[in-house]
Design a protein around this motif. Structure first.
Motif, PDB file in Angstrom:
ATOM      1  N   CYS A 134       0.818  -1.215   0.000  1.00 33.48           N
ATOM      2  CA  CYS A 134       0.000   0.000   0.000  1.00 33.48           C
ATOM      3  C   CYS A 134       0.854   1.268   0.000  1.00 33.48           C
ATOM      4  O   CYS A 134       0.578   2.208  -0.739  1.00 33.48           O
ATOM      5  N   ILE A 135       1.897   1.284   0.833  1.00 33.95           N
ATOM      6  CA  ILE A 135       2.713   2.493   1.004  1.00 33.95           C
ATOM      7  C   ILE A 135       3.350   2.963  -0.300  1.00 33.95           C
ATOM      8  O   ILE A 135       3.213   4.145  -0.667  1.00 33.95           O
ATOM      9  N   PRO A 136       4.076   2.123  -1.049  1.00 36.51           N
ATOM     10  CA  PRO A 136       4.701   2.622  -2.278  1.00 36.51           C
ATOM     11  C   PRO A 136       3.700   3.094  -3.324  1.00 36.51           C
ATOM     12  O   PRO A 136       3.969   4.046  -4.053  1.00 36.51           O
ATOM     13  N   ILE A 137       2.527   2.429  -3.390  1.00 35.59           N
ATOM     14  CA  ILE A 137       1.513   2.853  -4.368  1.00 35.59           C
ATOM     15  C   ILE A 137       1.012   4.257  -4.033  1.00 35.59           C
ATOM     16  O   ILE A 137       0.927   5.139  -4.902  1.00 35.59           O
ATOM     17  N   ILE A 138       0.689   4.500  -2.768  1.00 34.25           N
ATOM     18  CA  ILE A 138       0.184   5.814  -2.363  1.00 34.25           C
ATOM     19  C   ILE A 138       1.256   6.888  -2.536  1.00 34.25           C
ATOM     20  O   ILE A 138       0.983   7.989  -3.033  1.00 34.25           O
ATOM     21  N   LEU A 139       2.486   6.582  -2.148  1.00 35.21           N
ATOM     22  CA  LEU A 139       3.574   7.548  -2.316  1.00 35.21           C
ATOM     23  C   LEU A 139       3.841   7.839  -3.789  1.00 35.21           C
ATOM     24  O   LEU A 139       4.166   8.965  -4.165  1.00 35.21           O
ATOM     25  N   THR A 140       3.692   6.810  -4.624  1.00 35.32           N
ATOM     26  CA  THR A 140       3.884   7.012  -6.062  1.00 35.32           C
ATOM     27  C   THR A 140       2.816   7.939  -6.636  1.00 35.32           C
ATOM     28  O   THR A 140       3.113   8.834  -7.437  1.00 35.32           O
ATOM     29  N   THR A 141       1.556   7.758  -6.221  1.00 39.95           N
ATOM     30  CA  THR A 141       0.484   8.634  -6.716  1.00 39.95           C
ATOM     31  C   THR A 141       0.692  10.069  -6.239  1.00 39.95           C
ATOM     32  O   THR A 141       0.421  11.021  -6.975  1.00 39.95           O
ATOM     33  N   THR A 142       1.187  10.231  -5.000  1.00 44.52           N
ATOM     34  CA  THR A 142       1.490  11.585  -4.509  1.00 44.52           C
ATOM     35  C   THR A 142       2.587  12.226  -5.348  1.00 44.52           C
ATOM     36  O   THR A 142       2.503  13.404  -5.712  1.00 44.52           O
ATOM     37  N   THR A 143       3.603  11.446  -5.672  1.00 42.41           N
ATOM     38  CA  THR A 143       4.704  11.954  -6.503  1.00 42.41           C
ATOM     39  C   THR A 143       4.209  12.350  -7.883  1.00 42.41           C
ATOM     40  O   THR A 143       4.602  13.387  -8.433  1.00 42.41           O
ATOM     41  N   VAL A 144       3.313  11.528  -8.454  1.00 41.94           N
ATOM     42  CA  VAL A 144       2.765  11.839  -9.782  1.00 41.94           C
ATOM     43  C   VAL A 144       1.961  13.129  -9.731  1.00 41.94           C
ATOM     44  O   VAL A 144       2.049  13.972 -10.640  1.00 41.94           O
ATOM     45  N   LYS A 145       1.147  13.326  -8.684  1.00 40.25           N
ATOM     46  CA  LYS A 145       0.379  14.561  -8.551  1.00 40.25           C
ATOM     47  C   LYS A 145       1.292  15.775  -8.422  1.00 40.25           C
ATOM     48  O   LYS A 145       1.020  16.830  -9.013  1.00 40.25           O
ATOM     49  N   LEU A 146       2.389  15.630  -7.678  1.00 40.37           N
ATOM     50  CA  LEU A 146       3.354  16.721  -7.564  1.00 40.37           C
ATOM     51  C   LEU A 146       3.991  17.030  -8.911  1.00 40.37           C
ATOM     52  O   LEU A 146       4.188  18.195  -9.271  1.00 40.37           O
ATOM     53  N   LEU A 147       4.320  15.982  -9.649  1.00 39.79           N
ATOM     54  CA  LEU A 147       4.911  16.176 -10.971  1.00 39.79           C
ATOM     55  C   LEU A 147       3.932  16.864 -11.909  1.00 39.79           C
ATOM     56  O   LEU A 147       4.310  17.766 -12.676  1.00 39.79           O
ATOM     57  N   GLN A 148       2.661  16.468 -11.860  1.00 40.32           N
ATOM     58  CA  GLN A 148       1.637  17.108 -12.692  1.00 40.32           C
ATOM     59  C   GLN A 148       1.515  18.592 -12.360  1.00 40.32           C
ATOM     60  O   GLN A 148       1.422  19.433 -13.257  1.00 40.32           O
ATOM     61  N   LYS A 149       1.499  18.907 -11.070  1.00 41.44           N
ATOM     62  CA  LYS A 149       1.382  20.318 -10.656  1.00 41.44           C
ATOM     63  C   LYS A 149       2.602  21.115 -11.096  1.00 41.44           C
ATOM     64  O   LYS A 149       2.487  22.256 -11.557  1.00 41.44           O
ATOM     65  N   TRP A 150       3.788  20.507 -10.960  1.00 39.99           N
ATOM     66  CA  TRP A 150       5.012  21.195 -11.359  1.00 39.99           C
ATOM     67  C   TRP A 150       5.014  21.482 -12.860  1.00 39.99           C
ATOM     68  O   TRP A 150       5.368  22.585 -13.297  1.00 39.99           O
ATOM     69  N   ILE A 151       4.606  20.518 -13.666  1.00 43.13           N
ATOM     70  CA  ILE A 151       4.571  20.703 -15.122  1.00 43.13           C
ATOM     71  C   ILE A 151       3.546  21.770 -15.489  1.00 43.13           C
ATOM     72  O   ILE A 151       3.808  22.661 -16.304  1.00 43.13           O
ATOM     73  N   SER A 152       2.344  21.707 -14.887  1.00 41.01           N
ATOM     74  CA  SER A 152       1.297  22.691 -15.181  1.00 41.01           C
ATOM     75  C   SER A 152       1.721  24.093 -14.789  1.00 41.01           C
ATOM     76  O   SER A 152       1.509  25.060 -15.536  1.00 41.01           O
ATOM     77  N   ASP A 153       2.326  24.229 -13.590  1.00 40.45           N
ATOM     78  CA  ASP A 153       2.774  25.546 -13.129  1.00 40.45           C
ATOM     79  C   ASP A 153       3.854  26.120 -14.036  1.00 40.45           C
ATOM     80  O   ASP A 153       3.862  27.321 -14.328  1.00 40.45           O
ATOM     81  N   ASN A 154       4.773  25.265 -14.500  1.00 43.88           N
ATOM     82  CA  ASN A 154       5.829  25.744 -15.392  1.00 43.88           C
ATOM     83  C   ASN A 154       5.266  26.193 -16.725  1.00 43.88           C
ATOM     84  O   ASN A 154       5.696  27.214 -17.284  1.00 43.88           O
ATOM     85  N   LYS A 155       4.303  25.459 -17.251  1.00 44.60           N
ATOM     86  CA  LYS A 155       3.669  25.868 -18.515  1.00 44.60           C
ATOM     87  C   LYS A 155       2.967  27.201 -18.347  1.00 44.60           C
ATOM     88  O   LYS A 155       3.050  28.084 -19.208  1.00 44.60           O
ATOM     89  N   ARG A 156       2.250  27.349 -17.216  1.00 42.81           N
ATOM     90  CA  ARG A 156       1.513  28.590 -16.970  1.00 42.81           C
ATOM     91  C   ARG A 156       2.460  29.766 -16.795  1.00 42.81           C
ATOM     92  O   ARG A 156       2.220  30.868 -17.298  1.00 42.81           O
TER      93      ARG A 156
END
Length: 358
Positions: A134-156
């Motif tokens: 459970c732990i690595p899956i949840i941490l991986t999804t958190t990392t993906v959400k952070l990456l998505q936000k970082w990419i979106s913020d940089n584009k903006r």
């Protein structure tokens, strides 16, 4: 523009993680991957017949629910708002509750279908296996959400920088043009002979007007009081050019608020320029521009009203419309969906209503 194969693949990966059109595919791949991850575990093989698949689906459903609660509730509401301790506590609490639900489900619904006796060592091993899965899956999804936000913020940020640069270049070419300065200097020349004191005041206002454009306009943020002074100087200079023109800038804000509130520079300039253009009356009647600025509940409310002449049309409609399109796009990049812009075009008045968070 040509990209190297590596650069092209990087862009495809970034688009896949961020673009909305890939969202269903992203979720489908994740659900399939997570299912096969659980399928490769050994805990569900300890049950007989079809019940081993019921156990697999039961555990899969609980873990998926935990993952999506983390993605759509815990991360955006707490983690992205820098409430890290609260996020960590709730994440651990959710993990404990989820694993206990799984444990109680095994105990009350699937115990009689288990193959062989239940040993404490096996029970603990199953719990540890669940935690480690459970732990690595949840941490991986958190990392993906952070990456998505970082990419979106940089584009903006990149898009905002390009748009701001184009707006500043257009302002330098169009707003402070030689024709405008020529008219103002001619007015000053006439006033020097008839009213030297007034001519001196006009020169001071013109210098303040130019100082704001040259220095404060280049900053990312400027004081609200500076923006109001700039609008006042701009309208005062316009009043000198037109005899039948009046304006009023109203604000009931405390001086401390005016001197502590920051906004992007020239956020209201386009609206006021359009108000000045549309307020011209070909019949020679009194024309006006009225501006109201207020702040309530961390929302800045800007209202600009100008008189209209039904027989007058703005000569440069193309550039006027382009200015409004640019400022609207700039507001979208700065404030996303947290601003409100309403424009009412009546027969006698043109009204701009803008609300932005401060």
């Amino acid at each position: 523009m040509k990209y190297s194969p590596w650069k092209f693949e990087e862009i495809l990966v970034m688009d896949f993680l961020v673009e909305g059109k890939f969202k269903p595919l992203r979720h489908l791949l994740f659900l399939v991957f997570f299912f096969f991850l659980l399928y490769s575990a050994r805990f569900w093989h300890e049950y007989s017949g079809m019940y081993q698949y019921y156990v697999l689906v039961f555990v899969y459903s609980i873990l998926i629910a935990m993952v999506y609660i983390n993605i759509y509730v815990l991360v955006p509401v707490f983690f992205f708002k820098t409430k890290y301790v609260t996020y960590l506590v709730l994440l651990v609490l959710m993990g404990v509750v989820g694993l206990n639900i799984i444990g109680y489900g095994f105990k009350f619904f699937f115990t009689e279908f288990r193959i062989g006796a239940i040993h404490k060592e096996n029970e603990k091993g199953g719990i540890y296996e669940g935690i480690l899965m459970c732990i690595p899956i949840i941490l991986t999804t958190t990392t993906v959400k952070l990456l998505q936000k970082w990419i979106s913020d940089n584009k903006r940020i990149n898009e905002l920088s390009n748009l701001t640069l184009n707006m500043e270049l257009n302002e330098l070419r169009n707003q402070i043009n030689p024709h405008f300065l020529f008219n103002m200097l001619n007015n000053v020349k006439a006033l020097i002979r008839t009213d030297p004191a007034k001519a001196s005041m006009v020169i001071v206002k013109l210098s303040e007007f130019l100082r704001y454009q040259l220095y404060e306009n280049s900053e990312e943020k400027t004081l609200l009081i500076s923006e109001i002074d700039f609008l006042s100087n701009f309208l005062n200079l316009e009043k000198i050019r037109r005899d039948q023109f009046s304006f009023d800038i109203r604000t009931v804000l405390d001086k401390r608020v005016l001197n502590s509130t920051f906004i992007p520079p020239n956020l209201f300039t386009t609206f006021v320029e359009n108000a000045v253009k549309h307020s011209i009356d070909i019949s020679g009647k009194e024309s006006y521009v009225k501006i109201e600025i207020d702040i309530n509940h961390k929302q800045l409310h800007f209202i600009c009203i100008n008189s209209r002449s039904t027989g007058y049309s703005v000569p440069d409609k193309k550039n006027s419309g382009l200015g409004l399109a640019n400022i609207t796009r700039r507001l979208e990049l700065l404030y996303h969906d947290t601003f409100e812009l309403n424009i009412e075009s009546g027969d006698k008045e043109y009204i701009v209503n803008l609300k932005i968070p401060v």
